[in-house]
Design an enzyme around this catalytic site. Structure first.
Site, PDB file in Angstrom:
ATOM      1  N   HIS A   1    -140.348 -34.589 -27.627  1.00 25.50           N
ATOM      2  CA  HIS A   1    -139.863 -35.474 -26.191  1.00 25.50           C
ATOM      3  C   HIS A   1    -138.669 -34.960 -25.841  1.00 25.50           C
ATOM      4  CE1 HIS A   1    -137.058 -38.876 -26.872  1.00 25.50           C
ATOM      5  NE2 HIS A   1    -138.232 -39.448 -25.803  1.00 25.50           N
TER       6      HIS A   1
ATOM      7  N   GLU B   1    -140.113 -33.242 -22.780  1.00 29.49           N
ATOM      8  CA  GLU B   1    -140.657 -34.482 -21.921  1.00 29.49           C
ATOM      9  C   GLU B   1    -139.387 -34.880 -21.150  1.00 29.49           C
ATOM     10  OE1 GLU B   1    -140.447 -38.864 -21.983  1.00 29.49           O
ATOM     11  OE2 GLU B   1    -141.828 -37.722 -23.465  1.00 29.49           O
ATOM     12  N   HIS B   2    -137.911 -34.756 -21.533  1.00 33.28           N
ATOM     13  CA  HIS B   2    -136.548 -34.638 -20.778  1.00 33.28           C
ATOM     14  C   HIS B   2    -136.273 -33.717 -19.738  1.00 33.28           C
ATOM     15  CE1 HIS B   2    -135.085 -38.925 -23.211  1.00 33.28           C
ATOM     16  NE2 HIS B   2    -136.377 -38.864 -23.768  1.00 33.28           N
TER      17      HIS B   2
ATOM     18  N   GLU C   1    -131.167 -43.179 -26.938  1.00 29.70           N
ATOM     19  CA  GLU C   1    -132.768 -43.240 -26.933  1.00 29.70           C
ATOM     20  C   GLU C   1    -133.105 -43.673 -28.478  1.00 29.70           C
ATOM     21  OE1 GLU C   1    -137.187 -42.726 -25.826  1.00 29.70           O
ATOM     22  OE2 GLU C   1    -135.530 -41.364 -25.068  1.00 29.70           O
TER      23      GLU C   1
END
Length: 443
Positions: free
Chosen positions: A68, A71-72, A148
């Site tokens: 993840h 991904e950012h 997040e």
């Protein structure tokens, strides 16, 4: 088309027509990159996706959250483009672009007009192959991800879902949160994420899919240009069905929170992607908690007014799955709500479903499947999941036929298997654990 179409890794080129009048083509480039397209007549837009067959379950112990995190970071710039350049490329043509990390894959995708497909292929390809993962961007994005995670931690439904998966797949990578935890993100080093990137983001592990106004040969040329210097290679083998998680053990997980409502997720392990009973499960799910006419919605909300939201869901992975019920209610209703859920599950295992419920569920499923394919994003996603998952393309006609063949006896047999497994219950809110123990072990 009455049978799924296999997608063998050693077949360099394939083409077939679907029941909806579209054409699907698949090419394996010399680099091992797999390119799949679905030409949709009269479409004026195209959805494009770059898929990597790596998700949160594939992370090494010191890399939890890296998928993840990566991904950012891929949106933060390449050797040729800054983060602003990437954003401007899509904003200036009215396109949409984003990414998603799952437990078994990561996808970077966009939807653009047909004339802008070359730009989307080039820009996302640049992100996937040539991101710099700069130290400054890494430090900034760490803070964004922590925000997040904090946002998710403020959502009791998200917390209940994570607690359910952690207990249902205890000790197995499927039980880990996709985004990692604040602790793992704080201690993650750039070198670990960079190692994850170099290990998994290689040409023969990448699948490119496109659906809509797309011409396959031209698409292959554009993708080949992105990976122009890559050596010849065979595609990476698909994910193995092993190792599977250990059988679930009955557990009650309570997370105390001073909330007005209590969030509940209750269920067990389910069916994996390869299980031939998945069409039966879709019917069972629809009848039990899949819509406003479902038994749980009618009994819990319409007749008793015990909750505003109640539903069931059934995620699937290559070697396992889950089946669970979600509900949100006031603290005073928790014990009663759990009892109603158990009663409805027992009723399903005792007597199954009626013929009218079967017909209604089939109509619901078949309508939803058909309507979903009005969207090029859904078609693009179908291609990616077919290629990375079980390795076969299931046409709408085939999927509808599988659902249509489900009988009430099939549902009863599955209910007696699925709904009698040890139960995991996750409860988040202002509740007393001691008052829930007996109820949570029922069924």
């Amino acid at each position: 088309m009455s049978h799924p179409v296999p997608l063998p890794l050693d077949d360099p080129d394939a083409s077939f027509a679907t029941s909806g009048g579209t054409t699907v083509r698949r090419t394996v480039l010399p680099s091992g990159v797999r390119v799949l397209s679905e030409h949709v007549p009269a479409a004026s837009s195209t959805s494009v996706g770059y898929w990597v067959g790596v998700g949160s379950r594939d992370e090494h112990e010191e890399q939890f959250g890296s998928t993840h995190f990566l991904e950012h970071l891929l949106f933060k710039g390449t050797a040729e483009r800054s983060a602003l350049d990437i954003a401007v490329a899509f904003d200036s043509v009215g396109g949409e672009h984003n990414a998603a990390t799952a437990k078994e894959y990561t996808c970077y995708y966009a939807r653009v007009r047909d004339v802008d497909v070359p730009m989307a292929i080039e820009v996302i390809g640049d992100m996937v192959t040539s991101s710099v993962l700069s130290t400054d961007a890494f430090d900034v994005e760490r803070g964004v991800i922590l925000e997040e995670l904090a946002m998710a931690a403020d959502d009791p439904a998200d917390v209940a879902g994570e607690a359910f998966f952690a207990a249902t797949f205890a000790g197995h990578p499927l039980g880990r949160p996709i985004g990692g935890t604040p602790e793992t993100i704080r201690r993650t080093a750039r070198s670990q994420v960079l190692s994850h990137y170099r290990e998994h983001y290689i040409p023969n592990s990448i699948v490119v899919t496109a659906a809509g106004a797309v011409e396959h040969d031209r698409l292959c040329e554009q993708v080949a240009a992105v990976f122009g210097d890559a050596p010849d290679a065979r595609p990476t083998p698909r994910r193995s069905a092993l190792p599977a998680a250990e059988p679930v053990v009955s557990r009650l997980e309570v997370v105390a929170r001073p909330t007005e409502q209590v969030s509940i997720v209750r269920g067990s392990q389910g069916l994996d992607l390869r299980d031939e009973r998945r069409p039966v499960l879709s019917v069972l799910n629809a009848v039990l908690g899949g819509g406003m006419s479902s038994r749980l919605f009618q009994e819990v909300r319409e007749r008793r007014g015990m909750a505003y939201a109640v539903s069931s869901f059934a995620p699937a992975y290559i070697d396992n799955g889950a089946f669970a019920i979600y509900a949100g209610c006031s603290p005073d209703n928790v014990a009663g709500l759990l009892a109603v859920i158990d009663d409805e599950c027992r009723r399903m295992t005792d007597t199954g479903i009626t013929e009218s419920e079967l017909a209604r569920a089939k109509g619901q499923i078949e309508g939803a499947l058909t309507l979903s394919l009005e969207d090029t994003d859904a078609r693009m996603t179908r291609l990616g999941r077919a290629e990375l998952g079980v390795g076969e393309f299931t046409d709408l006609e085939t999927a509808l036929g599988r659902v249509d063949r489900v009988t009430a006896d099939d549902v009863l047999d599955l209910a007696r298997d699925l709904l009698t497994r040890p139960v995991v219950t996750a409860v988040v809110g202002a509740v007393d654990r001691a008052g829930l123990t007996v109820v949570a072990k029922a069924g």
